[in-house]
Scaffold this active site. Structure first.
Site, PDB file in Angstrom:
ATOM      1  N   GLY A   2     126.448  27.421 -59.634  1.00 38.91           N
ATOM      2  CA  GLY A   2     125.625  26.281 -60.063  1.00 38.91           C
ATOM      3  C   GLY A   2     126.271  25.402 -61.124  1.00 38.91           C
ATOM      4  O   GLY A   2     125.631  24.485 -61.619  1.00 38.91           O
TER       5      GLY A   2
ATOM      6  N   TYR B 171     117.346  25.550 -62.640  1.00 40.82           N
ATOM      7  CA  TYR B 171     117.058  24.924 -63.939  1.00 40.82           C
ATOM      8  C   TYR B 171     116.923  23.403 -63.771  1.00 40.82           C
ATOM      9  O   TYR B 171     115.907  22.806 -64.135  1.00 40.82           O
ATOM     10  CB  TYR B 171     118.172  25.286 -64.930  1.00 40.82           C
ATOM     11  CG  TYR B 171     118.173  24.468 -66.201  1.00 40.82           C
ATOM     12  CD1 TYR B 171     117.036  24.379 -67.010  1.00 40.82           C
ATOM     13  CD2 TYR B 171     119.324  23.781 -66.612  1.00 40.82           C
ATOM     14  CE1 TYR B 171     117.047  23.617 -68.173  1.00 40.82           C
ATOM     15  CE2 TYR B 171     119.338  23.033 -67.778  1.00 40.82           C
ATOM     16  CZ  TYR B 171     118.196  22.950 -68.551  1.00 40.82           C
ATOM     17  OH  TYR B 171     118.219  22.196 -69.701  1.00 40.82           O
TER      18      TYR B 171
ATOM     19  N   ASN C 271     106.129  29.301 -78.681  1.00 41.99           N
ATOM     20  CA  ASN C 271     105.732  30.710 -78.517  1.00 41.99           C
ATOM     21  C   ASN C 271     106.747  31.660 -79.147  1.00 41.99           C
ATOM     22  O   ASN C 271     106.598  32.882 -79.051  1.00 41.99           O
ATOM     23  CB  ASN C 271     105.508  31.048 -77.030  1.00 41.99           C
ATOM     24  CG  ASN C 271     106.787  30.961 -76.216  1.00 41.99           C
ATOM     25  OD1 ASN C 271     107.872  30.727 -76.757  1.00 41.99           O
ATOM     26  ND2 ASN C 271     106.677  31.150 -74.905  1.00 41.99           N
TER      27      ASN C 271
ATOM     28  N   ARG D 290     130.877  30.290 -62.625  1.00 39.80           N
ATOM     29  CA  ARG D 290     129.439  30.607 -62.644  1.00 39.80           C
ATOM     30  C   ARG D 290     128.781  29.840 -61.514  1.00 39.80           C
ATOM     31  O   ARG D 290     129.081  28.646 -61.336  1.00 39.80           O
ATOM     32  CB  ARG D 290     128.800  30.132 -63.955  1.00 39.80           C
ATOM     33  CG  ARG D 290     128.983  31.072 -65.097  1.00 39.80           C
ATOM     34  CD  ARG D 290     128.186  30.634 -66.295  1.00 39.80           C
ATOM     35  NE  ARG D 290     128.480  29.273 -66.708  1.00 39.80           N
ATOM     36  CZ  ARG D 290     128.305  28.805 -67.943  1.00 39.80           C
ATOM     37  NH1 ARG D 290     127.815  29.589 -68.862  1.00 39.80           N
ATOM     38  NH2 ARG D 290     128.581  27.557 -68.247  1.00 39.80           N
TER      39      ARG D 290
HETATM   40  N1  LIG Z   1     120.870  22.463 -75.701  1.00 35.66           N
HETATM   41  C1  LIG Z   1     121.330  21.574 -74.827  1.00 35.66           C
HETATM   42  O1  LIG Z   1     122.523  21.252 -74.822  1.00 35.66           O
HETATM   43  C2  LIG Z   1     120.399  20.937 -73.824  1.00 35.66           C
HETATM   44  C3  LIG Z   1     120.943  20.100 -72.840  1.00 35.66           C
HETATM   45  C4  LIG Z   1     120.069  19.495 -71.927  1.00 35.66           C
HETATM   46  C5  LIG Z   1     118.704  19.685 -72.024  1.00 35.66           C
HETATM   47  N2  LIG Z   1     118.217  20.517 -72.987  1.00 35.66           N
HETATM   48  C6  LIG Z   1     116.758  20.713 -73.058  1.00 35.66           C
HETATM   49  O2  LIG Z   1     116.344  20.513 -74.396  1.00 35.66           O
HETATM   50  C7  LIG Z   1     115.243  21.368 -74.708  1.00 35.66           C
HETATM   51  C8  LIG Z   1     115.548  22.158 -75.974  1.00 35.66           C
HETATM   52  O3  LIG Z   1     116.768  22.861 -75.828  1.00 35.66           O
HETATM   53  P1  LIG Z   1     117.254  23.864 -76.957  1.00 35.66           P
HETATM   54  O4  LIG Z   1     118.706  24.086 -76.747  1.00 35.66           O
HETATM   55  O5  LIG Z   1     116.748  23.419 -78.267  1.00 35.66           O
HETATM   56  O6  LIG Z   1     116.481  25.174 -76.496  1.00 35.66           O
HETATM   57  P2  LIG Z   1     115.867  26.362 -77.382  1.00 35.66           P
HETATM   58  O7  LIG Z   1     115.768  27.548 -76.472  1.00 35.66           O
HETATM   59  O8  LIG Z   1     116.620  26.502 -78.646  1.00 35.66           O
HETATM   60  O9  LIG Z   1     114.402  25.830 -77.713  1.00 35.66           O
HETATM   61  C9  LIG Z   1     113.344  25.903 -76.786  1.00 35.66           C
HETATM   62  C10 LIG Z   1     112.102  26.342 -77.557  1.00 35.66           C
HETATM   63  O10 LIG Z   1     110.994  26.379 -76.656  1.00 35.66           O
HETATM   64  C11 LIG Z   1     110.209  27.543 -76.931  1.00 35.66           C
HETATM   65  N3  LIG Z   1     109.491  27.862 -75.680  1.00 35.66           N
HETATM   66  C12 LIG Z   1     110.028  28.192 -74.473  1.00 35.66           C
HETATM   67  N4  LIG Z   1     109.068  28.366 -73.556  1.00 35.66           N
HETATM   68  C13 LIG Z   1     107.882  28.131 -74.180  1.00 35.66           C
HETATM   69  C14 LIG Z   1     106.523  28.144 -73.749  1.00 35.66           C
HETATM   70  N5  LIG Z   1     106.172  28.469 -72.499  1.00 35.66           N
HETATM   71  N6  LIG Z   1     105.555  27.848 -74.667  1.00 35.66           N
HETATM   72  C15 LIG Z   1     105.879  27.530 -75.936  1.00 35.66           C
HETATM   73  N7  LIG Z   1     107.156  27.513 -76.404  1.00 35.66           N
HETATM   74  C16 LIG Z   1     108.144  27.811 -75.537  1.00 35.66           C
HETATM   75  C17 LIG Z   1     111.217  28.592 -77.354  1.00 35.66           C
HETATM   76  O11 LIG Z   1     110.652  29.620 -78.146  1.00 35.66           O
HETATM   77  C18 LIG Z   1     112.212  27.731 -78.156  1.00 35.66           C
HETATM   78  O12 LIG Z   1     111.867  27.672 -79.522  1.00 35.66           O
HETATM   79  C19 LIG Z   1     115.000  22.222 -73.467  1.00 35.66           C
HETATM   80  O13 LIG Z   1     113.973  21.622 -72.740  1.00 35.66           O
HETATM   81  C20 LIG Z   1     116.328  22.127 -72.709  1.00 35.66           C
HETATM   82  O14 LIG Z   1     116.132  22.275 -71.333  1.00 35.66           O
HETATM   83  C21 LIG Z   1     119.024  21.149 -73.883  1.00 35.66           C
END
Ligand SMILES: NC(=O)c1ccc[n+]([C@@H]2O[C@H](COP(=O)([O-])OP(=O)(O)OC[C@H]3O[C@@H](n4cnc5c(N)ncnc54)[C@H](O)[C@@H]3O)[C@@H](O)[C@H]2O)c1
Length: 328
Positions: free
Chosen positions: A283, A144, A35, A281
């Protein structure tokens, strides 16, 4: 290995864009659904099938899955800020639980049977031992982590009732960049890009949240995994689809304290990078270090880029080439 038709939710985000690179390298056919609430259109290759859509639009998601004959979904889309989740749990239940359920419903309706779900170390809360194994208790200390665990629990029942097979990957801290894609979040709460913003002169000092944790230097200890190693684990999970299982993904070892990461970043960038201590922070657990033995043993995952200096250097090189993020 035959190629698959794969939908990546959240594929315009940081990790999703790198997973897309890896899947294309393996000749999979990729559709990205995002989105763009946090993602970047420019992170999606021009020639890739892209659908701008919210997961809560269940009927539309079902049509996308059915029309493209999608065989597996990698579900990355989520809200993922620990602090924000404590302030605004409503958002996390809506975007991480309700939207994920909406996706699972659409998958069941369209007959798509495989999902690889992006979960997090935050499901473990304040663990009793390190490194953390998949069988350790899951007691999240923030909404989260709770929201991710809630959807994983739902997947178990969807699997029993509707035959939806899942692999849950619990990431520790993803970091680093490829030539094409890097980390650009606003606000940037992840330590390594936040440090590099200071190194690049965009922020005056790195905020360190608490220096009175029961750790070797009082700052939180985390496990950093290169985003390419993380992406490759998704390709393996798809190739050898193990039904209904959970894998941790981190580098293990002793992890790195915030002060240690800062020191390595100073060495890599050659910049002074001032720091400033502020309150803890809510949590934030003291230490999170993964045992990734299970995925190594069962899927043959071999992280190639574990060295923290290399991880930080790849992120720094990307930032130098893209000072305005995806805007240039
Ligand atoms: N970055 C990290 O270190 C990390 C660690 C653990 C878990 N994660 C998980 O990995 C995944 C990706 O992380 P990231 O850092 O790339 O995050 P990010 O925010 O860069 O990417 C998430 C994407 O999801 C899209 N999005 C969010 N809600 C949406 C919805 N309702 N419908 C459609 N699109 C939607 C956003 O526009 C974004 O492009 C997430 O699920 C996060 O919880 C990330």
């Amino acid at each position: 290995m035959r190629f698959m038709r794969i939908l990546i939710t959240g594929g315009a985000g940081y990790i999703g864009s790198v997973i897309t690179e890896e899947l294309l390298r393996k000749n999979h056919q990729v559709t990205i659904l995002d989105n763009l609430s946090k993602g970047h259109r420019a992170a999606v290759p021009e020639d890739i099938d892209f659908v701008e859509c919210d997961l809560l639009e269940e009927d539309r998601v079902k049509t996308v899955l059915a029309e493209r004959k999608i065989e597996a979904v990698i579900h990355m889309a989520a809200s993922s800020l620990v602090g924000e989740s404590v302030q605004n749990p409503m958002l996390y239940y809506k975007n991480n639980v309700m939207a994920s359920i909406s996706l699972a419903n659409a998958m069941c309706a369209a007959g798509v049977k495989c999902i690889v779900f992006s979960s997090t170390a935050a499901v473990y809360g304040e663990p009793e031992k390190q490194p953390i194994e998949e069988t350790d208790p899951t007691v999240p200390t923030n909404p989260y982590g709770e929201s991710k665990l809630t959807f994983q629990k739902a997947l178990r029942w969807y699997s029993e009732a509707y035959g939806l097979n899942y692999t849950t990957l619990r990431y520790f801290n993803a970091a680093g960049a490829t030539e094409k894609n890097g980390e650009v979040h606003d606000p940037e709460t992840h330590l390594i890009p936040a440090i590099l913003q200071v190194a690049a002169g965009k922020k005056p000092a790195v905020e360190i949240f608490g220096n009175d944790y029961p750790t070797r230097d009082g700052t939180c200890i985390r496990d950093y995994i290169h985003v390419v190693d993380l992406a490759q684990a998704h390709v393996l999970a798809l190739d050898a689809f193990k039904q209904n299982t959970v894998y941790n993904l981190g580098c293990g070892g002793n992890g790195y304290s915030i002060k240690e990461v800062l020191e390595v970043a100073r060495k890599v960038t050659g910049k002074k990078i001032p720091e400033r201590y502020v309150a803890r922070r809510p949590g934030d657990p003291a230490t999170l270090i993964a045992s990734s033995e299970k995925i190594k043993r069962e899927l043959g995952w071999k992280p190639q880029l574990q060295d923290l200096e290399k991880i930080i250097n790849s992120a720094w090189q990307w930032m130098l080439k893209h000072p305005q993020g995806y805007n240039c």
